[in-house]
Scaffold this motif. Structure first.
Motif, PDB file in Angstrom:
ATOM      1  N   THR A 153       0.839  -1.192   0.000  1.00  0.00           N
ATOM      2  CA  THR A 153       0.000   0.000   0.000  1.00  0.00           C
ATOM      3  C   THR A 153       0.875   1.243   0.000  1.00  0.00           C
ATOM      4  OG1 THR A 153      -0.152  -0.017   2.409  1.00  0.00           O
ATOM      5  CG2 THR A 153      -1.915  -1.106   1.188  1.00  0.00           C
ATOM      6  N   LEU A 154       0.334   2.313  -0.517  1.00  0.00           N
ATOM      7  CA  LEU A 154       1.083   3.555  -0.654  1.00  0.00           C
ATOM      8  C   LEU A 154       0.338   4.683   0.018  1.00  0.00           C
ATOM      9  CD1 LEU A 154       1.814   3.164  -4.439  1.00  0.00           C
ATOM     10  CD2 LEU A 154       3.424   2.789  -2.603  1.00  0.00           C
ATOM     11  N   SER A 155       1.092   5.609   0.586  1.00  0.00           N
ATOM     12  CA  SER A 155       0.422   6.767   1.157  1.00  0.00           C
ATOM     13  C   SER A 155       0.619   8.009   0.310  1.00  0.00           C
ATOM     14  CB  SER A 155       0.927   7.026   2.582  1.00  0.00           C
ATOM     15  OG  SER A 155       2.300   7.331   2.556  1.00  0.00           O
ATOM     16  N   GLY A 156       1.553   8.004  -0.630  1.00  0.00           N
ATOM     17  CA  GLY A 156       1.777   9.158  -1.484  1.00  0.00           C
ATOM     18  C   GLY A 156       0.785   9.186  -2.629  1.00  0.00           C
ATOM     19  N   ARG A 157       0.147  10.339  -2.842  1.00  0.00           N
ATOM     20  CA  ARG A 157      -0.859  10.466  -3.894  1.00  0.00           C
ATOM     21  C   ARG A 157      -0.294  10.211  -5.296  1.00  0.00           C
ATOM     22  NH1 ARG A 157      -3.132  14.673  -6.979  1.00  0.00           N
ATOM     23  NH2 ARG A 157      -5.321  14.293  -7.432  1.00  0.00           N
ATOM     24  N   PRO A 158       0.895  10.715  -5.637  1.00  0.00           N
ATOM     25  CA  PRO A 158       1.409  10.454  -6.995  1.00  0.00           C
ATOM     26  C   PRO A 158       1.609   8.964  -7.275  1.00  0.00           C
ATOM     27  CG  PRO A 158       2.630  12.248  -5.982  1.00  0.00           C
ATOM     28  CD  PRO A 158       1.760  11.664  -4.913  1.00  0.00           C
ATOM     29  N   GLU A 159       2.120   8.237  -6.286  1.00  0.00           N
ATOM     30  CA  GLU A 159       2.346   6.810  -6.481  1.00  0.00           C
ATOM     31  C   GLU A 159       1.023   6.061  -6.615  1.00  0.00           C
ATOM     32  OE1 GLU A 159       3.667   8.548  -3.934  1.00  0.00           O
ATOM     33  OE2 GLU A 159       5.791   8.640  -4.431  1.00  0.00           O
ATOM     34  N   LEU A 160       0.057   6.456  -5.821  1.00  0.00           N
ATOM     35  CA  LEU A 160      -1.264   5.835  -5.890  1.00  0.00           C
ATOM     36  C   LEU A 160      -1.888   6.077  -7.262  1.00  0.00           C
ATOM     37  CD1 LEU A 160      -3.725   4.411  -4.574  1.00  0.00           C
ATOM     38  CD2 LEU A 160      -4.443   6.672  -3.775  1.00  0.00           C
ATOM     39  N   LEU A 161      -1.826   7.314  -7.735  1.00  0.00           N
ATOM     40  CA  LEU A 161      -2.394   7.633  -9.047  1.00  0.00           C
ATOM     41  C   LEU A 161      -1.667   6.904 -10.169  1.00  0.00           C
ATOM     42  CD1 LEU A 161      -3.194  11.426  -8.681  1.00  0.00           C
ATOM     43  CD2 LEU A 161      -4.824   9.557  -8.960  1.00  0.00           C
ATOM     44  N   ALA A 162      -0.356   6.787 -10.054  1.00  0.00           N
ATOM     45  CA  ALA A 162       0.401   6.067 -11.087  1.00  0.00           C
ATOM     46  C   ALA A 162      -0.060   4.612 -11.155  1.00  0.00           C
ATOM     47  CB  ALA A 162       1.898   6.149 -10.802  1.00  0.00           C
ATOM     48  N   ARG A 163      -0.213   3.982 -10.001  1.00  0.00           N
ATOM     49  CA  ARG A 163      -0.667   2.585  -9.995  1.00  0.00           C
ATOM     50  C   ARG A 163      -2.096   2.455 -10.515  1.00  0.00           C
ATOM     51  NH1 ARG A 163       1.709  -0.609  -4.745  1.00  0.00           N
ATOM     52  NH2 ARG A 163       3.889  -0.441  -5.351  1.00  0.00           N
ATOM     53  N   LEU A 164      -2.947   3.407 -10.170  1.00  0.00           N
ATOM     54  CA  LEU A 164      -4.325   3.363 -10.662  1.00  0.00           C
ATOM     55  C   LEU A 164      -4.376   3.527 -12.178  1.00  0.00           C
ATOM     56  CD1 LEU A 164      -6.166   5.341  -7.862  1.00  0.00           C
ATOM     57  CD2 LEU A 164      -6.559   2.946  -8.494  1.00  0.00           C
ATOM     58  N   HIS A 165      -3.536   4.396 -12.712  1.00  0.00           N
ATOM     59  CA  HIS A 165      -3.487   4.566 -14.167  1.00  0.00           C
ATOM     60  C   HIS A 165      -3.045   3.276 -14.849  1.00  0.00           C
ATOM     61  CE1 HIS A 165      -4.446   8.747 -15.126  1.00  0.00           C
ATOM     62  NE2 HIS A 165      -3.923   9.061 -13.963  1.00  0.00           N
ATOM     63  N   ILE A 166      -2.054   2.617 -14.282  1.00  0.00           N
ATOM     64  CA  ILE A 166      -1.584   1.355 -14.847  1.00  0.00           C
ATOM     65  C   ILE A 166      -2.692   0.311 -14.794  1.00  0.00           C
ATOM     66  CG2 ILE A 166       0.000  -0.592 -14.490  1.00  0.00           C
ATOM     67  CD1 ILE A 166       2.044   1.554 -13.456  1.00  0.00           C
ATOM     68  N   LEU A 167      -3.321   0.184 -13.637  1.00  0.00           N
ATOM     69  CA  LEU A 167      -4.397  -0.801 -13.472  1.00  0.00           C
ATOM     70  C   LEU A 167      -5.572  -0.492 -14.392  1.00  0.00           C
ATOM     71  CD1 LEU A 167      -5.059  -3.352 -11.896  1.00  0.00           C
ATOM     72  CD2 LEU A 167      -5.982  -1.928 -10.072  1.00  0.00           C
ATOM     73  N   PHE A 168      -5.912   0.792 -14.533  1.00  0.00           N
ATOM     74  CA  PHE A 168      -6.997   1.164 -15.436  1.00  0.00           C
ATOM     75  C   PHE A 168      -6.657   0.756 -16.870  1.00  0.00           C
ATOM     76  CE2 PHE A 168      -9.294   3.801 -18.392  1.00  0.00           C
ATOM     77  CZ  PHE A 168     -10.583   3.772 -17.896  1.00  0.00           C
ATOM     78  N   SER A 169      -5.443   1.043 -17.291  1.00  0.00           N
ATOM     79  CA  SER A 169      -5.034   0.697 -18.655  1.00  0.00           C
ATOM     80  C   SER A 169      -5.116  -0.805 -18.898  1.00  0.00           C
ATOM     81  CB  SER A 169      -3.609   1.173 -18.920  1.00  0.00           C
ATOM     82  OG  SER A 169      -3.550   2.564 -18.876  1.00  0.00           O
ATOM     83  N   LEU A 170      -4.652  -1.581 -17.934  1.00  0.00           N
ATOM     84  CA  LEU A 170      -4.688  -3.039 -18.079  1.00  0.00           C
ATOM     85  C   LEU A 170      -6.122  -3.561 -18.149  1.00  0.00           C
ATOM     86  CD1 LEU A 170      -1.875  -3.992 -15.544  1.00  0.00           C
ATOM     87  CD2 LEU A 170      -1.755  -4.153 -18.044  1.00  0.00           C
ATOM     88  N   GLN A 171      -6.975  -3.061 -17.264  1.00  0.00           N
ATOM     89  CA  GLN A 171      -8.355  -3.550 -17.230  1.00  0.00           C
ATOM     90  C   GLN A 171      -9.158  -3.052 -18.433  1.00  0.00           C
ATOM     91  OE1 GLN A 171      -9.802  -5.897 -14.934  1.00  0.00           O
ATOM     92  NE2 GLN A 171      -7.592  -6.129 -14.890  1.00  0.00           N
ATOM     93  N   GLU A 172      -8.907  -1.819 -18.853  1.00  0.00           N
ATOM     94  CA  GLU A 172      -9.606  -1.304 -20.026  1.00  0.00           C
ATOM     95  C   GLU A 172      -9.222  -2.103 -21.271  1.00  0.00           C
ATOM     96  OE1 GLU A 172     -10.559   2.934 -22.131  1.00  0.00           O
ATOM     97  OE2 GLU A 172      -8.476   2.534 -21.587  1.00  0.00           O
ATOM     98  N   ARG A 173      -7.937  -2.407 -21.397  1.00  0.00           N
ATOM     99  CA  ARG A 173      -7.492  -3.205 -22.548  1.00  0.00           C
ATOM    100  C   ARG A 173      -8.103  -4.601 -22.511  1.00  0.00           C
ATOM    101  NH1 ARG A 173      -1.492  -3.918 -22.659  1.00  0.00           N
ATOM    102  NH2 ARG A 173      -1.989  -5.608 -21.253  1.00  0.00           N
ATOM    103  N   ASP A 174      -8.165  -5.193 -21.323  1.00  0.00           N
ATOM    104  CA  ASP A 174      -8.759  -6.526 -21.186  1.00  0.00           C
ATOM    105  C   ASP A 174     -10.232  -6.515 -21.600  1.00  0.00           C
ATOM    106  OD1 ASP A 174      -8.903  -9.333 -20.260  1.00  0.00           O
ATOM    107  OD2 ASP A 174     -10.108  -8.492 -18.625  1.00  0.00           O
ATOM    108  N   THR A 175     -10.976  -5.515 -21.145  1.00  0.00           N
ATOM    109  CA  THR A 175     -12.400  -5.454 -21.509  1.00  0.00           C
ATOM    110  C   THR A 175     -12.561  -5.196 -23.006  1.00  0.00           C
ATOM    111  OG1 THR A 175     -12.548  -3.108 -20.952  1.00  0.00           O
ATOM    112  CG2 THR A 175     -13.178  -4.672 -19.231  1.00  0.00           C
ATOM    113  N   ARG A 176     -11.727  -4.326 -23.560  1.00  0.00           N
ATOM    114  CA  ARG A 176     -11.800  -4.021 -24.997  1.00  0.00           C
ATOM    115  C   ARG A 176     -11.446  -5.257 -25.829  1.00  0.00           C
ATOM    116  NH1 ARG A 176      -7.489  -1.081 -26.405  1.00  0.00           N
ATOM    117  NH2 ARG A 176      -7.802   0.191 -24.570  1.00  0.00           N
ATOM    118  N   ASP A 177     -10.424  -6.007 -25.395  1.00  0.00           N
ATOM    119  CA  ASP A 177     -10.039  -7.226 -26.114  1.00  0.00           C
ATOM    120  C   ASP A 177     -11.160  -8.259 -26.121  1.00  0.00           C
ATOM    121  OD1 ASP A 177      -7.585  -6.124 -26.639  1.00  0.00           O
ATOM    122  OD2 ASP A 177      -6.488  -7.311 -25.143  1.00  0.00           O
ATOM    123  N   GLN A 178     -12.024  -8.200 -25.106  1.00  0.00           N
ATOM    124  CA  GLN A 178     -13.125  -9.147 -25.016  1.00  0.00           C
ATOM    125  C   GLN A 178     -14.433  -8.578 -25.576  1.00  0.00           C
ATOM    126  OE1 GLN A 178     -13.159 -11.834 -21.581  1.00  0.00           O
ATOM    127  NE2 GLN A 178     -11.488 -10.601 -20.742  1.00  0.00           N
ATOM    128  N   GLY A 179     -14.332  -7.402 -26.196  1.00  0.00           N
ATOM    129  CA  GLY A 179     -15.487  -6.851 -26.902  1.00  0.00           C
ATOM    130  C   GLY A 179     -16.335  -5.854 -26.133  1.00  0.00           C
TER     131      GLY A 179
END
Length: 193
Positions: free
Chosen positions: A63-89
């Motif tokens: 877990t992270l307490s710094g906002r920039p690190e949290l946002l960076a991880r959320l952006h990565i996770l969003f990109s991965l999940q968005e790509r997964d959903t898009r790949d599945q239609g």
């Protein structure tokens, strides 16, 4: 002839080492730059700027307490999940509002898993997630905020929140979101898309 093979092998090993070092330095640099760029954006009136003191680890592993690190991880996770959903239609951004609200709940759960225990469910985290999801899902910040604050009013959004929480915890440990907790699975099992 064998001298050429040995020299070629050594050169190839050197190039692979150089490539590995370059990839590691670029990935570390891009996460740091993403965090700095995100902390420089206007987070809105009710979110205070994060301190730029680097990565702060809490007692809970990952877990992270710094906002920039949290946002960076959320952006990565969003990109991965968005790509997964898009790949599945499934295009999350182009989906009807109800489906996008399920995605908001999933990512709010993920944010709670990634944030330090003392920062979970705080007004700052809610406001940050509302702003981030509004940009990512092309919605108004007010509607994303409403989806988060009324999370417990809808059993489907609550299920999405739990899946996001468990999916992000898995991602922290193994860099992988298991299919039962993925955004695509939870949306398609709870909504007619």
């Amino acid at each position: 002839m064998s001298g050429i093979v040995i020299v070629t092998g050594l050169m190839l090993a050197g190039l692979l080492t150089l490539l590995a070092v370059r990839v590691l330095s670029l990935s570390s640099g891009s996460l740091a730059l993403a965090g700095e760029a995100l902390s420089d954006t206007n987070p809105g009136p009710s979110v205070s700027p994060a301190p730029r003191t680097g990565l702060h680890r809490t007692g809970t592993p990952g877990t992270l307490s710094g906002r920039p690190e949290l946002l960076a991880r959320l952006h990565i996770l969003f990109s991965l999940q968005e790509r997964d959903t898009r790949d599945q239609g499934l295009d999350i951004r182009g989906s009807r509002r109800e489906v996008r609200e399920y995605a908001i709940a999933w990512f709010y759960g993920a944010a709670c898993a990634l944030a330090a225990p003392g920062q979970r469910h705080t007004e700052e985290l809610v406001d940050t997630m509302a702003s981030l999801m509004a940009r990512k899902l092309e919605m108004t910040e007010m509607s994303t905020l409403q989806a988060i604050t009324t999370l417990t009013d809808c059993s489907t959004r609550l299920a999405c929140f739990r899946s996001g929480l468990e999916g992000a915890e898995s991602w922290l440990e193994r860099r992988y979101v298991p299919s039962p907790h993925s955004l695509y699975t939870v949306i398609t099992s709870n909504a007619l898309v």
